[in-house]
Scaffold this motif. Sequence first.
Motif, PDB file in Angstrom:
ATOM      1  N   ARG A  10     -93.989   8.130  -8.910  1.00 57.55           N
ATOM      2  CA  ARG A  10     -94.583   9.678  -8.299  1.00 57.55           C
ATOM      3  C   ARG A  10     -94.090   9.686  -7.207  1.00 57.55           C
ATOM      4  N   VAL A  11     -94.448  11.304  -7.510  1.00 58.43           N
ATOM      5  CA  VAL A  11     -93.583  12.412  -5.934  1.00 58.43           C
ATOM      6  C   VAL A  11     -93.940  12.529  -5.282  1.00 58.43           C
ATOM      7  N   GLN A  12     -93.967  12.513  -3.513  1.00 55.80           N
ATOM      8  CA  GLN A  12     -95.183  12.690  -2.704  1.00 55.80           C
ATOM      9  C   GLN A  12     -94.598  13.468  -1.718  1.00 55.80           C
ATOM     10  N   SER A  13     -95.237  15.211  -1.923  1.00 58.75           N
ATOM     11  CA  SER A  13     -94.461  16.074  -0.795  1.00 58.75           C
ATOM     12  C   SER A  13     -94.620  15.606   0.513  1.00 58.75           C
ATOM     13  N   VAL A  14     -93.894  15.397   1.166  1.00 55.12           N
ATOM     14  CA  VAL A  14     -94.348  15.291   2.775  1.00 55.12           C
ATOM     15  C   VAL A  14     -93.471  16.483   3.156  1.00 55.12           C
ATOM     16  N   ASP A  15     -93.568  17.191   5.164  1.00 53.16           N
ATOM     17  CA  ASP A  15     -93.531  17.591   5.493  1.00 53.16           C
ATOM     18  C   ASP A  15     -91.709  16.944   6.464  1.00 53.16           C
ATOM     19  N   MET A  16     -90.840  17.247   5.914  1.00 52.62           N
ATOM     20  CA  MET A  16     -89.363  16.190   6.512  1.00 52.62           C
ATOM     21  C   MET A  16     -89.101  17.009   7.740  1.00 52.62           C
ATOM     22  N   ARG A  17     -89.118  17.853   8.718  1.00 46.88           N
ATOM     23  CA  ARG A  17     -89.659  18.054  10.123  1.00 46.88           C
ATOM     24  C   ARG A  17     -90.713  17.567  10.826  1.00 46.88           C
ATOM     25  N   GLN A  18     -91.185  16.973  10.316  1.00 48.64           N
ATOM     26  CA  GLN A  18     -92.226  15.814  10.679  1.00 48.64           C
ATOM     27  C   GLN A  18     -92.226  14.580  10.767  1.00 48.64           C
ATOM     28  N   GLN A  19     -91.770  14.392   9.851  1.00 51.61           N
ATOM     29  CA  GLN A  19     -90.619  12.410   9.233  1.00 51.61           C
ATOM     30  C   GLN A  19     -89.842  12.835  10.315  1.00 51.61           C
ATOM     31  N   VAL A  20     -89.239  13.432  10.541  1.00 46.86           N
ATOM     32  CA  VAL A  20     -88.500  13.614  11.593  1.00 46.86           C
ATOM     33  C   VAL A  20     -88.570  12.961  12.601  1.00 46.86           C
ATOM     34  N   ALA A  21     -89.547  13.336  13.277  1.00 52.01           N
ATOM     35  CA  ALA A  21     -89.474  14.164  15.376  1.00 52.01           C
ATOM     36  C   ALA A  21     -89.370  13.024  15.520  1.00 52.01           C
ATOM     37  N   THR A  22     -89.158  11.491  15.014  1.00 57.74           N
ATOM     38  CA  THR A  22     -89.182  10.395  15.731  1.00 57.74           C
ATOM     39  C   THR A  22     -87.781   9.592  15.811  1.00 57.74           C
ATOM     40  N   CYS A  23     -86.777  10.278  14.550  1.00 58.03           N
ATOM     41  CA  CYS A  23     -85.658   9.924  14.526  1.00 58.03           C
ATOM     42  C   CYS A  23     -84.542   9.952  15.560  1.00 58.03           C
ATOM     43  N   ASP A  24     -83.469   9.037  15.798  1.00 64.48           N
ATOM     44  CA  ASP A  24     -82.188   9.167  16.790  1.00 64.48           C
ATOM     45  C   ASP A  24     -81.394  11.000  15.790  1.00 64.48           C
ATOM     46  N   ASP A  25     -80.602  11.576  16.638  1.00 69.82           N
ATOM     47  CA  ASP A  25     -80.147  12.460  16.851  1.00 69.82           C
ATOM     48  C   ASP A  25     -79.803  12.576  15.555  1.00 69.82           C
ATOM     49  N   TYR A  26     -78.660  12.174  15.512  1.00 72.33           N
ATOM     50  CA  TYR A  26     -78.093  12.233  14.452  1.00 72.33           C
ATOM     51  C   TYR A  26     -79.077  12.429  12.907  1.00 72.33           C
ATOM     52  N   LYS A  27     -79.227  11.756  12.853  1.00 75.52           N
ATOM     53  CA  LYS A  27     -80.194  11.431  11.424  1.00 75.52           C
ATOM     54  C   LYS A  27     -81.441  12.932  11.294  1.00 75.52           C
ATOM     55  N   ARG A  28     -81.855  12.995  12.986  1.00 74.94           N
ATOM     56  CA  ARG A  28     -83.246  14.150  12.628  1.00 74.94           C
ATOM     57  C   ARG A  28     -82.056  15.554  11.830  1.00 74.94           C
ATOM     58  N   ASP A  29     -80.165  15.771  12.321  1.00 78.12           N
ATOM     59  CA  ASP A  29     -80.145  16.788  12.068  1.00 78.12           C
ATOM     60  C   ASP A  29     -79.460  16.892  10.978  1.00 78.12           C
ATOM     61  N   VAL A  30     -79.030  16.711  10.407  1.00 80.37           N
ATOM     62  CA  VAL A  30     -78.641  15.705   8.802  1.00 80.37           C
ATOM     63  C   VAL A  30     -79.358  15.956   8.300  1.00 80.37           C
ATOM     64  N   THR A  31     -81.104  15.336   8.079  1.00 74.72           N
ATOM     65  CA  THR A  31     -82.113  15.334   7.300  1.00 74.72           C
ATOM     66  C   THR A  31     -82.108  17.406   7.136  1.00 74.72           C
ATOM     67  N   LEU A  32     -82.193  18.184   8.558  1.00 73.17           N
ATOM     68  CA  LEU A  32     -82.641  18.886   8.438  1.00 73.17           C
ATOM     69  C   LEU A  32     -82.109  19.935   7.754  1.00 73.17           C
ATOM     70  N   ALA A  33     -80.804  19.820   8.013  1.00 69.26           N
ATOM     71  CA  ALA A  33     -79.479  20.220   7.351  1.00 69.26           C
ATOM     72  C   ALA A  33     -80.151  20.342   5.868  1.00 69.26           C
ATOM     73  N   LEU A  34     -80.811  18.577   6.102  1.00 66.89           N
ATOM     74  CA  LEU A  34     -80.537  18.479   4.435  1.00 66.89           C
ATOM     75  C   LEU A  34     -81.779  19.183   3.509  1.00 66.89           C
ATOM     76  N   ILE A  35     -82.643  20.072   4.922  1.00 64.38           N
ATOM     77  CA  ILE A  35     -83.793  20.643   3.964  1.00 64.38           C
ATOM     78  C   ILE A  35     -83.625  21.626   3.285  1.00 64.38           C
ATOM     79  N   ASP A  36     -82.776  22.145   3.364  1.00 61.41           N
ATOM     80  CA  ASP A  36     -82.467  23.482   3.290  1.00 61.41           C
ATOM     81  C   ASP A  36     -80.936  23.322   2.493  1.00 61.41           C
ATOM     82  N   TYR A  37     -80.857  22.971   1.572  1.00 62.22           N
ATOM     83  CA  TYR A  37     -79.499  22.428   0.759  1.00 62.22           C
ATOM     84  C   TYR A  37     -79.713  23.604  -0.325  1.00 62.22           C
TER      85      TYR A  37
END
Length: 72
Positions: free
Chosen positions: A8-35
């Motif tokens: 199954r596919v579960q939709s989650v708010d990725m901005r909230q999920q990466v709030a506790t990640c290190d800076d690099y992974k957070r920046d990359v994930t936030l860039a991928l959200i609007d890919y």
Amino acid sequence: LWNGVLPRVQSVDMRQQVATCDDYKRDVTLALIDYDKKYPDQLNNFLALPTKEESERINELQANLDTASQEL
């Protein structure tokens, strides 16, 4: 059926999920959200992210791979 047998596919708010990640992974994930490119099933899939060292290695190889691909 969807809770155990089939994936199954579960939709989650990725901005909230990466709030506790290190800076690099957070920046990359936030860039991928609007890919703008989509996967064949037309869902936004959030795949495992490379480490900083892996990203640097990919960037080193990407230009040669793009050139070889265009030549073919």
